[in-house]
Motif scaffolding. Sequence first.
Motif, short mmCIF file in Angstrom:
data_model
loop_
_atom_site.label_atom_id
_atom_site.label_comp_id
_atom_site.label_asym_id
_atom_site.label_seq_id
_atom_site.Cartn_x
_atom_site.Cartn_y
_atom_site.Cartn_z
N THR A 75 31.12 -72.95 0.04
CA THR A 75 31.26 -73.96 -1.01
C THR A 75 31.35 -73.32 -2.39
O THR A 75 32.13 -73.75 -3.24
CB THR A 75 30.07 -74.94 -0.97
N SER A 76 30.53 -72.29 -2.63
CA SER A 76 30.55 -71.65 -3.94
C SER A 76 31.90 -71.01 -4.22
O SER A 76 32.38 -71.00 -5.36
CB SER A 76 29.44 -70.59 -4.03
N LEU A 77 32.55 -70.48 -3.16
CA LEU A 77 33.87 -69.89 -3.34
C LEU A 77 34.90 -70.96 -3.66
O LEU A 77 35.77 -70.77 -4.51
CB LEU A 77 34.27 -69.12 -2.09
N GLU A 78 34.80 -72.11 -2.97
CA GLU A 78 35.73 -73.20 -3.25
C GLU A 78 35.54 -73.71 -4.68
O GLU A 78 36.50 -74.04 -5.37
CB GLU A 78 35.52 -74.34 -2.25
N HIS A 88 37.31 -71.51 -7.09
CA HIS A 88 38.74 -71.80 -7.19
C HIS A 88 38.99 -72.95 -8.18
O HIS A 88 39.95 -72.91 -8.96
CB HIS A 88 39.31 -72.17 -5.82
N LEU A 89 38.13 -73.96 -8.15
CA LEU A 89 38.24 -75.05 -9.11
C LEU A 89 37.96 -74.56 -10.52
O LEU A 89 38.60 -74.98 -11.48
CB LEU A 89 37.27 -76.16 -8.72
N HIS A 90 36.97 -73.65 -10.62
CA HIS A 90 36.62 -73.10 -11.93
C HIS A 90 37.79 -72.33 -12.54
O HIS A 90 37.98 -72.33 -13.76
CB HIS A 90 35.40 -72.19 -11.77
N LEU A 133 39.29 -62.73 -17.82
CA LEU A 133 38.09 -61.91 -17.96
C LEU A 133 36.93 -62.70 -18.56
O LEU A 133 35.78 -62.56 -18.13
CB LEU A 133 38.40 -60.68 -18.82
N GLU A 134 37.25 -63.54 -19.55
CA GLU A 134 36.20 -64.36 -20.16
C GLU A 134 35.63 -65.35 -19.14
O GLU A 134 34.42 -65.55 -19.04
CB GLU A 134 36.77 -65.13 -21.35
N TRP A 181 31.34 -67.04 -15.36
CA TRP A 181 30.97 -67.42 -14.00
C TRP A 181 29.85 -66.54 -13.47
O TRP A 181 28.87 -67.02 -12.92
CB TRP A 181 32.20 -67.34 -13.10
N ASN A 182 30.01 -65.22 -13.62
CA ASN A 182 29.00 -64.29 -13.11
C ASN A 182 27.67 -64.47 -13.84
O ASN A 182 26.60 -64.38 -13.22
CB ASN A 182 29.49 -62.85 -13.27
N GLN A 183 27.72 -64.73 -15.14
CA GLN A 183 26.49 -64.92 -15.90
C GLN A 183 25.76 -66.18 -15.45
O GLN A 183 24.53 -66.17 -15.26
CB GLN A 183 26.79 -65.00 -17.39
N ASP A 184 26.50 -67.25 -15.24
CA ASP A 184 25.88 -68.50 -14.78
C ASP A 184 25.25 -68.33 -13.41
O ASP A 184 24.13 -68.77 -13.14
CB ASP A 184 26.91 -69.62 -14.75
#
Length: 280
Positions: free
Chosen positions: A193-196, A199-201, A221-222, A227-230
């Motif tokens: 689900t997180s991967l899906e 894709h929306l993100h 990159l931004e 995403w990684n920080q969240d």
Amino acid sequence: MYVDRDCCSPHGQSQVRAMFAEWRELQVRLDIWHFMRRFAAGVTTEAHQLYGVFMARLSRCIFELDPADVAALRLAKQGQLLAQGVGPVSEKALDQMITRRELALHCRKRTRGAEETARRIKALVDEMDSEKGRDTLGVPLVDHERIQQVWKDQQRHITCIQDPEGFSLYLKTGTLKKGGVDLCCYRCARGSTSLESFHLHLNRFIPGTSASDAHFQAYLLEGLMRWNQDRMEEAVRGSCELRIYSSAEREAMDRLSRKILKRPLDERYQPPGAYTGKND
């Protein structure tokens, strides 16, 4: 690691496990949504009257809800009804008033185990492959040969969809008070689900399709950094309502909140250490 294919191999090591051979404690699991979609290949049409019933019962063959979470949610829903002046209702009527979103938010799921799951799915397939699997016009839900072949092929994946032992797949993100009862809110890490959602993100942090290659890479990159920080903060410290990605702005906000409010606005923020002039 959850995958949509190559979770296991009848001829030895799977491709995914071979790719990450250095991760010796890696457990490869098949995403349950993709597992259930494979059974859809055995139905005559997804527009059949019993298709939704079949998929819902298939999900119940695999999952069971945590009894304590369900009991707390029922108590909260009953408290809400009493506050609205609605008298006591039966447990069946109470369950019908609980929405799928409330179940997903407040109730943890767990798999039933390989043997119990296989027994339940076999019974469901046999039932839908009989006269009980026909609609009011007599049209069968499943094609006999196809559904039996699907079940034969998917039996070996029953162990691949079970939850890993000794590992919690739910993260408590907060509490919510309903009907005078404090209910825990959970976020599930099961499946892809997180991967899906990633894709929306992607569609959200890249505005349009007319950006130049340099601007496109900057947006990409931004977006990846945010995403990684969240995800890192949610995994370590839990979710937060504040979304500030500029370190200078976070530092200014922390400094002003301590000066004016006499407390930090974001308890999770740690100001950078002072430079000591020493080189490590």
